[in-house]
Scaffold this motif. Structure first.
Motif, PDB file in Angstrom:
ATOM      1  N   GLY A   1       0.817  -1.207   0.000  1.00 43.08           N
ATOM      2  CA  GLY A   1       0.000   0.000   0.000  1.00 43.08           C
ATOM      3  C   GLY A   1       0.849   1.256   0.000  1.00 43.08           C
ATOM      4  N   LEU A   2       1.922   1.240   0.765  1.00 43.23           N
ATOM      5  CA  LEU A   2       2.830   2.393   0.795  1.00 43.23           C
ATOM      6  C   LEU A   2       3.493   2.591  -0.566  1.00 43.23           C
ATOM      7  CD1 LEU A   2       4.159   4.585   2.537  1.00 43.23           C
ATOM      8  CD2 LEU A   2       5.943   2.923   3.083  1.00 43.23           C
ATOM      9  N   LEU A   3       3.876   1.498  -1.210  1.00 38.55           N
ATOM     10  CA  LEU A   3       4.481   1.590  -2.533  1.00 38.55           C
ATOM     11  C   LEU A   3       3.481   2.146  -3.546  1.00 38.55           C
ATOM     12  CD1 LEU A   3       6.960   0.959  -4.302  1.00 38.55           C
ATOM     13  CD2 LEU A   3       5.972  -1.285  -4.688  1.00 38.55           C
ATOM     14  N   TYR A   4       2.236   1.662  -3.534  1.00 39.52           N
ATOM     15  CA  TYR A   4       1.211   2.190  -4.441  1.00 39.52           C
ATOM     16  C   TYR A   4       0.969   3.677  -4.189  1.00 39.52           C
ATOM     17  CZ  TYR A   4      -0.141  -2.411  -6.171  1.00 39.52           C
ATOM     18  OH  TYR A   4      -0.153  -3.635  -6.773  1.00 39.52           O
ATOM     19  N   LEU A   5       0.955   4.068  -2.927  1.00 43.35           N
ATOM     20  CA  LEU A   5       0.748   5.475  -2.585  1.00 43.35           C
ATOM     21  C   LEU A   5       1.887   6.332  -3.121  1.00 43.35           C
ATOM     22  CD1 LEU A   5      -0.987   7.537  -1.012  1.00 43.35           C
ATOM     23  CD2 LEU A   5       0.507   7.093   0.933  1.00 43.35           C
ATOM     24  N   CYS A   6       3.119   5.868  -2.955  1.00 39.13           N
ATOM     25  CA  CYS A   6       4.277   6.623  -3.455  1.00 39.13           C
ATOM     26  C   CYS A   6       4.229   6.762  -4.978  1.00 39.13           C
ATOM     27  CB  CYS A   6       5.577   5.949  -3.032  1.00 39.13           C
ATOM     28  SG  CYS A   6       5.945   6.099  -1.282  1.00 39.13           S
ATOM     29  N   VAL A   7       3.917   5.680  -5.679  1.00 39.88           N
ATOM     30  CA  VAL A   7       3.839   5.734  -7.139  1.00 39.88           C
ATOM     31  C   VAL A   7       2.731   6.690  -7.576  1.00 39.88           C
ATOM     32  CG1 VAL A   7       3.260   4.378  -9.195  1.00 39.88           C
ATOM     33  CG2 VAL A   7       4.867   3.471  -7.515  1.00 39.88           C
ATOM     34  N   GLY A   8       1.595   6.644  -6.915  1.00 42.84           N
ATOM     35  CA  GLY A   8       0.489   7.536  -7.259  1.00 42.84           C
ATOM     36  C   GLY A   8       0.824   8.999  -7.037  1.00 42.84           C
ATOM     37  N   VAL A   9       1.433   9.303  -5.898  1.00 46.68           N
ATOM     38  CA  VAL A   9       1.796  10.695  -5.595  1.00 46.68           C
ATOM     39  C   VAL A   9       2.843  11.199  -6.579  1.00 46.68           C
ATOM     40  CG1 VAL A   9       2.934  12.163  -3.885  1.00 46.68           C
ATOM     41  CG2 VAL A   9       1.126  10.611  -3.173  1.00 46.68           C
ATOM     42  N   LEU A  10       3.863  10.384  -6.845  1.00 46.54           N
ATOM     43  CA  LEU A  10       4.900  10.811  -7.783  1.00 46.54           C
ATOM     44  C   LEU A  10       4.353  10.948  -9.199  1.00 46.54           C
ATOM     45  CD1 LEU A  10       7.959   8.790  -6.474  1.00 46.54           C
ATOM     46  CD2 LEU A  10       7.520  11.231  -6.244  1.00 46.54           C
ATOM     47  N   GLY A  11       3.398  10.117  -9.578  1.00 45.85           N
ATOM     48  CA  GLY A  11       2.762  10.261 -10.881  1.00 45.85           C
ATOM     49  C   GLY A  11       1.989  11.562 -10.991  1.00 45.85           C
ATOM     50  N   CYS A  12       1.283  11.933  -9.928  1.00 47.11           N
ATOM     51  CA  CYS A  12       0.556  13.207  -9.930  1.00 47.11           C
ATOM     52  C   CYS A  12       1.511  14.385  -9.985  1.00 47.11           C
ATOM     53  CB  CYS A  12      -0.329  13.309  -8.692  1.00 47.11           C
ATOM     54  SG  CYS A  12      -1.758  12.221  -8.751  1.00 47.11           S
ATOM     55  N   VAL A  13       2.608  14.305  -9.251  1.00 47.54           N
ATOM     56  CA  VAL A  13       3.588  15.387  -9.251  1.00 47.54           C
ATOM     57  C   VAL A  13       4.211  15.545 -10.633  1.00 47.54           C
ATOM     58  CG1 VAL A  13       5.861  16.050  -8.363  1.00 47.54           C
ATOM     59  CG2 VAL A  13       4.096  15.259  -6.797  1.00 47.54           C
ATOM     60  N   GLU A  14       4.453  14.435 -11.317  1.00 48.95           N
ATOM     61  CA  GLU A  14       5.089  14.477 -12.637  1.00 48.95           C
ATOM     62  C   GLU A  14       4.137  14.967 -13.716  1.00 48.95           C
ATOM     63  OE1 GLU A  14       7.738  14.004 -15.812  1.00 48.95           O
ATOM     64  OE2 GLU A  14       8.185  14.004 -13.686  1.00 48.95           O
ATOM     65  N   PHE A  15       2.892  14.501 -13.710  1.00 52.09           N
ATOM     66  CA  PHE A  15       2.024  14.717 -14.856  1.00 52.09           C
ATOM     67  C   PHE A  15       0.903  15.733 -14.646  1.00 52.09           C
ATOM     68  CE2 PHE A  15       3.779  10.460 -15.659  1.00 52.09           C
ATOM     69  CZ  PHE A  15       4.414  10.752 -16.837  1.00 52.09           C
ATOM     70  N   LEU A  16       0.701  16.254 -13.453  1.00 52.40           N
ATOM     71  CA  LEU A  16      -0.330  17.282 -13.278  1.00 52.40           C
ATOM     72  C   LEU A  16      -0.016  18.569 -14.026  1.00 52.40           C
ATOM     73  CD1 LEU A  16      -1.714  17.016  -9.649  1.00 52.40           C
ATOM     74  CD2 LEU A  16      -2.963  16.848 -11.779  1.00 52.40           C
ATOM     75  N   PRO A  17       1.233  19.030 -14.036  1.00 53.28           N
ATOM     76  CA  PRO A  17       1.491  20.291 -14.749  1.00 53.28           C
ATOM     77  C   PRO A  17       1.566  20.180 -16.265  1.00 53.28           C
ATOM     78  CG  PRO A  17       3.472  19.562 -13.580  1.00 53.28           C
ATOM     79  CD  PRO A  17       2.380  18.600 -13.265  1.00 53.28           C
ATOM     80  N   VAL A  18       1.314  19.001 -16.841  1.00 52.44           N
ATOM     81  CA  VAL A  18       1.389  18.835 -18.294  1.00 52.44           C
ATOM     82  C   VAL A  18       0.250  19.610 -18.942  1.00 52.44           C
ATOM     83  CG1 VAL A  18       1.213  17.167 -20.186  1.00 52.44           C
ATOM     84  CG2 VAL A  18       2.471  16.578 -18.111  1.00 52.44           C
ATOM     85  N   PRO A  19       0.568  20.532 -19.865  1.00 50.63           N
ATOM     86  CA  PRO A  19      -0.500  21.275 -20.545  1.00 50.63           C
ATOM     87  C   PRO A  19      -1.363  20.342 -21.394  1.00 50.63           C
ATOM     88  CG  PRO A  19       1.681  22.125 -21.154  1.00 50.63           C
ATOM     89  CD  PRO A  19       1.882  20.944 -20.281  1.00 50.63           C
ATOM     90  N   GLY A  20      -2.644  20.454 -21.266  1.00 48.11           N
ATOM     91  CA  GLY A  20      -3.561  19.609 -22.015  1.00 48.11           C
ATOM     92  C   GLY A  20      -3.824  18.271 -21.350  1.00 48.11           C
ATOM     93  N   GLY A  21      -3.227  18.036 -20.195  1.00 47.30           N
ATOM     94  CA  GLY A  21      -3.452  16.792 -19.473  1.00 47.30           C
ATOM     95  C   GLY A  21      -2.564  15.664 -19.967  1.00 47.30           C
ATOM     96  N   VAL A  22      -2.784  14.508 -19.398  1.00 47.37           N
ATOM     97  CA  VAL A  22      -1.992  13.324 -19.728  1.00 47.37           C
ATOM     98  C   VAL A  22      -2.706  12.549 -20.819  1.00 47.37           C
ATOM     99  CG1 VAL A  22      -1.021  11.196 -18.802  1.00 47.37           C
ATOM    100  CG2 VAL A  22      -1.131  13.220 -17.375  1.00 47.37           C
ATOM    101  N   ARG A  23      -1.943  12.045 -21.771  1.00 48.93           N
ATOM    102  CA  ARG A  23      -2.519  11.223 -22.827  1.00 48.93           C
ATOM    103  C   ARG A  23      -2.829   9.836 -22.291  1.00 48.93           C
ATOM    104  NH1 ARG A  23       2.206  13.057 -26.696  1.00 48.93           N
ATOM    105  NH2 ARG A  23       1.611  15.225 -26.872  1.00 48.93           N
ATOM    106  N   GLY A  24      -3.522   9.031 -23.073  1.00 49.98           N
ATOM    107  CA  GLY A  24      -3.891   7.686 -22.655  1.00 49.98           C
ATOM    108  C   GLY A  24      -2.685   6.815 -22.354  1.00 49.98           C
ATOM    109  N   ASN A  25      -1.628   6.944 -23.140  1.00 47.55           N
ATOM    110  CA  ASN A  25      -0.389   6.226 -22.908  1.00 47.55           C
ATOM    111  C   ASN A  25       0.601   7.211 -22.290  1.00 47.55           C
ATOM    112  OD1 ASN A  25       1.967   4.766 -22.956  1.00 47.55           O
ATOM    113  ND2 ASN A  25       1.776   4.137 -25.099  1.00 47.55           N
TER     114      ASN A  25
END
Length: 90
Positions: A5-29
Motif C-alpha cells: 500500500g505504501l508503494l502504491y501510494l508513493c507511485v500515485g503521488v509521484l505520478g501526480c507530481v510528474e504529470f499534473l502540470p502537463v498542458p492539455g493533461g496526460v494522454r492515454g499512454n
C-alpha cells in the motif's frame, strides 16, 4: 499488505507530481507524454515492447497445449504437444 500500500501510494503521488502540470493533461499512454527524442524513455518504450512480446508468447504456448488436449482427448500428454515420449523399453 502495508508495504504494498505504501508503494502504491508513493507511485500515485509521484505520478501526480510528474504529470499534473502537463498542458492539455496526460494522454492515454503515459509514455507518449514524453518527448520522442528522450533517450531514457525510448529505452523504456523498447523494454515495454519486449516485455509484451515475450509475455504474449508465454501465454500462447500453454493455451495451445490446452486446446490440443481438449480437441485430441485420445492423445497422450506428450503427443498433444508434438513430442513423443521415449520409454526405457524401446
Amino acid at each position: 499488505p502495508a508495504l504494498a500500500g505504501l508503494l502504491y501510494l508513493c507511485v500515485g503521488v509521484l505520478g501526480c507530481v510528474e504529470f499534473l502540470p502537463v498542458p492539455g493533461g496526460v494522454r492515454g499512454n503515459v509514455l507518449n507524454s514524453y518527448r520522442i527524442d528522450d533517450a531514457l524513455i525510448n529505452v523504456g518504450r523498447i523494454a515495454l515492447g519486449l516485455t509484451v512480446s515475450i509475455g504474449i508468447a508465454l501465454m500462447v504456448i500453454p493455451c495451445r497445449s490446452a486446446i490440443r488436449r481438449l480437441t485430441c482427448p485420445d492423445a497422450s500428454a506428450g503427443d498433444a504437444d508434438g513430442v513423443k515420449e521415449v520409454s526405457d523399453a524401446e
